[in-house]
Design a protein around this motif. Structure first.
Motif, mmCIF file in Angstrom:
data_model
loop_
_atom_site.group_PDB
_atom_site.id
_atom_site.type_symbol
_atom_site.label_atom_id
_atom_site.label_comp_id
_atom_site.label_asym_id
_atom_site.label_seq_id
_atom_site.Cartn_x
_atom_site.Cartn_y
_atom_site.Cartn_z
ATOM 1 N N PHE A 167 -37.779 -93.672 -33.047
ATOM 2 C CA PHE A 167 -37.312 -92.420 -33.641
ATOM 3 C C PHE A 167 -36.650 -92.674 -34.997
ATOM 4 C CE2 PHE A 167 -36.741 -89.366 -29.773
ATOM 5 C CZ PHE A 167 -38.028 -89.643 -29.370
ATOM 6 N N SER A 227 -33.605 -90.749 -20.134
ATOM 7 C CA SER A 227 -34.346 -89.624 -20.698
ATOM 8 C C SER A 227 -35.205 -90.054 -21.879
ATOM 9 C CB SER A 227 -33.382 -88.528 -21.157
ATOM 10 O OG SER A 227 -34.080 -87.484 -21.819
ATOM 11 N N PHE A 254 -36.356 -88.129 -24.243
ATOM 12 C CA PHE A 254 -36.021 -87.373 -25.444
ATOM 13 C C PHE A 254 -34.571 -86.921 -25.403
ATOM 14 C CE2 PHE A 254 -40.663 -86.792 -25.048
ATOM 15 C CZ PHE A 254 -41.035 -87.390 -26.239
ATOM 16 N N PHE A 255 -34.106 -86.377 -26.505
ATOM 17 C CA PHE A 255 -32.741 -85.878 -26.580
ATOM 18 C C PHE A 255 -32.572 -84.686 -25.641
ATOM 19 C CE2 PHE A 255 -33.430 -87.337 -31.127
ATOM 20 C CZ PHE A 255 -32.773 -88.540 -30.954
ATOM 21 N N THR A 256 -31.513 -84.691 -24.869
ATOM 22 C CA THR A 256 -31.209 -83.580 -23.972
ATOM 23 C C THR A 256 -29.765 -83.158 -24.181
ATOM 24 O OG1 THR A 256 -30.558 -85.100 -22.188
ATOM 25 C CG2 THR A 256 -32.861 -84.365 -22.221
ATOM 26 N N GLY A 295 -28.419 -87.851 -29.539
ATOM 27 C CA GLY A 295 -28.959 -86.713 -30.284
ATOM 28 C C GLY A 295 -27.836 -85.750 -30.615
ATOM 29 N N VAL A 339 -31.552 -78.818 -30.498
ATOM 30 C CA VAL A 339 -32.025 -80.065 -29.898
ATOM 31 C C VAL A 339 -33.543 -80.105 -29.780
ATOM 32 C CG1 VAL A 339 -31.879 -79.370 -27.451
ATOM 33 C CG2 VAL A 339 -31.531 -81.766 -28.101
ATOM 34 N N ASN A 384 -35.947 -82.965 -31.457
ATOM 35 C CA ASN A 384 -36.953 -83.733 -30.704
ATOM 36 C C ASN A 384 -38.317 -83.666 -31.390
ATOM 37 O OD1 ASN A 384 -35.788 -85.031 -28.409
ATOM 38 N ND2 ASN A 384 -35.436 -83.050 -27.487
ATOM 39 N N ALA A 442 -38.292 -85.838 -34.434
ATOM 40 C CA ALA A 442 -38.319 -87.256 -34.060
ATOM 41 C C ALA A 442 -39.720 -87.700 -33.670
ATOM 42 C CB ALA A 442 -37.349 -87.519 -32.919
ATOM 43 N N ARG A 443 -40.430 -86.825 -32.957
ATOM 44 C CA ARG A 443 -41.776 -87.187 -32.480
ATOM 45 C C ARG A 443 -42.767 -87.327 -33.619
ATOM 46 N NH1 ARG A 443 -40.538 -83.617 -28.114
ATOM 47 N NH2 ARG A 443 -41.600 -81.891 -29.149
#
Length: 282
Positions: free
Chosen positions: A41, A120, A122-124, A250, A271, A275, A278-279
């Motif tokens: 990321f 996780s 991804f960011f949560t 995140g 958020v 994400n 970032a992807r």
């Protein structure tokens, strides 16, 4: 398994001597990066921040320290730990080689890569209780060194101990002008109405990667107005929302500061966008 200068070593294998400059003088930088299923990321942002920081600290940048080389070494370390198909936390440390006292005898560097698995991908958003307090025993300096991600983190360590002793999830740090600049482990954002505010780098906050990318998202949004300005402690209880950002969590909403409780509405709305950014890596 860790990666020391390109060599994969067991976790318990000796790497440093007592003359290590990171140990003796905090003469080191580090980047903490999130990896998910082959993707680092915001890797370019991390890489260029590291290169800029090395130049500021007068470290010699090795010829092989290209974006591609360091990415290859990170992924090599992830593979050695059989984590390539999951979510991984990476710490890339760069330290000046041993020799000298305060004045080093060389500006050449070494590096160390550590990895660990994360739950996780991804960011949560963590919706649990997250109470913070001001830490005022020591102050952040308003200079460029405070913007760098160095291993000189005694202020943050002592603030962490203070938070732990007093039952807080985190502390907010203030600079020598008594302005709020950041949390122990990340940058700070305030929300009031449609205005999202964060301290400027000139106040001494870390030049955070998520801070940088979130500011771009907010500035490009028609929903919010971005403000980069100093934050007084008195503002903290007058805003609608507070949240912290860093490259691993995140966005972390703050639920309470003293008698004021906050919602996490804006944090939740951002958020997903973070994400997505970032992807695709832009």
């Amino acid at each position: 398994m860790v990666n020391s200068n390109g060599e994969i070593l067991a976790d318990d294998e000796a790497i440093f001597t007592y003359n290590n400059r990171a140990f003796k003088y905090g003469d080191a930088l580090f980047e903490t990066v999130r990896y998910v299923n082959g993707t680092l990321f915001f890797w370019e942002d991390h890489y260029f921040r590291l290169m800029a920081s090395m130049r500021i600290l007068r470290m010699e940048i090795p010829m092989e320290f290209t974006l591609e080389y360091l990415e290859e070494q990170i992924k090599k370390t992830i593979t050695a730990n059989e984590l390539e198909n999951g979510a991984v936390r990476i710490r890339l440390s760069v330290y000046r080689n041993e020799g000298g006292l305060y004045t080093p005898s060389t500006n050449n560097v070494s590096y160390l890569i550590e990895v660990s698995s994360m739950k996780s991908p991804f960011f949560t958003i963590d919706n649990g209780t997250y109470e913070v307090e001001l830490f005022k025993d020591f102050y952040v300096n308003k200079d460029m060194l405070s913007n760098l991600k160095t291993t000189n983190k005694l202020l943050h360590v002592v603030a962490g101990v203070y938070a732990q002793e007093n039952g807080y999830a985190n502390c907010l740090l203030v600079n020598t002008d008594k302005k709020v600049v950041e949390a122990i482990n990340g940058n700070l954002f305030l929300v009031k109405g449609n205005e999202v505010k964060t301290p400027p780098l000139s106040d001494g906050c870390l030049d955070g990667i998520i801070r940088k990318n979130l500011m771009k998202l907010i500035a490009a949004s028609e929903e919010f107005d971005l403000v980069e300005a100093s934050i007084s402690p008195f503002e903290l209880q007058k805003v609608d929302e507070l949240f912290i950002t860093n490259s691993i969590i995140g966005i972390q909403p703050i639920s309470k500061y003293r008698k004021k409780e906050y919602n996490g509405t804006v944090a939740k709305s951002l958020v997903g966008k973070l994400n997505a950014k970032a992807r695709i890596g832009v």
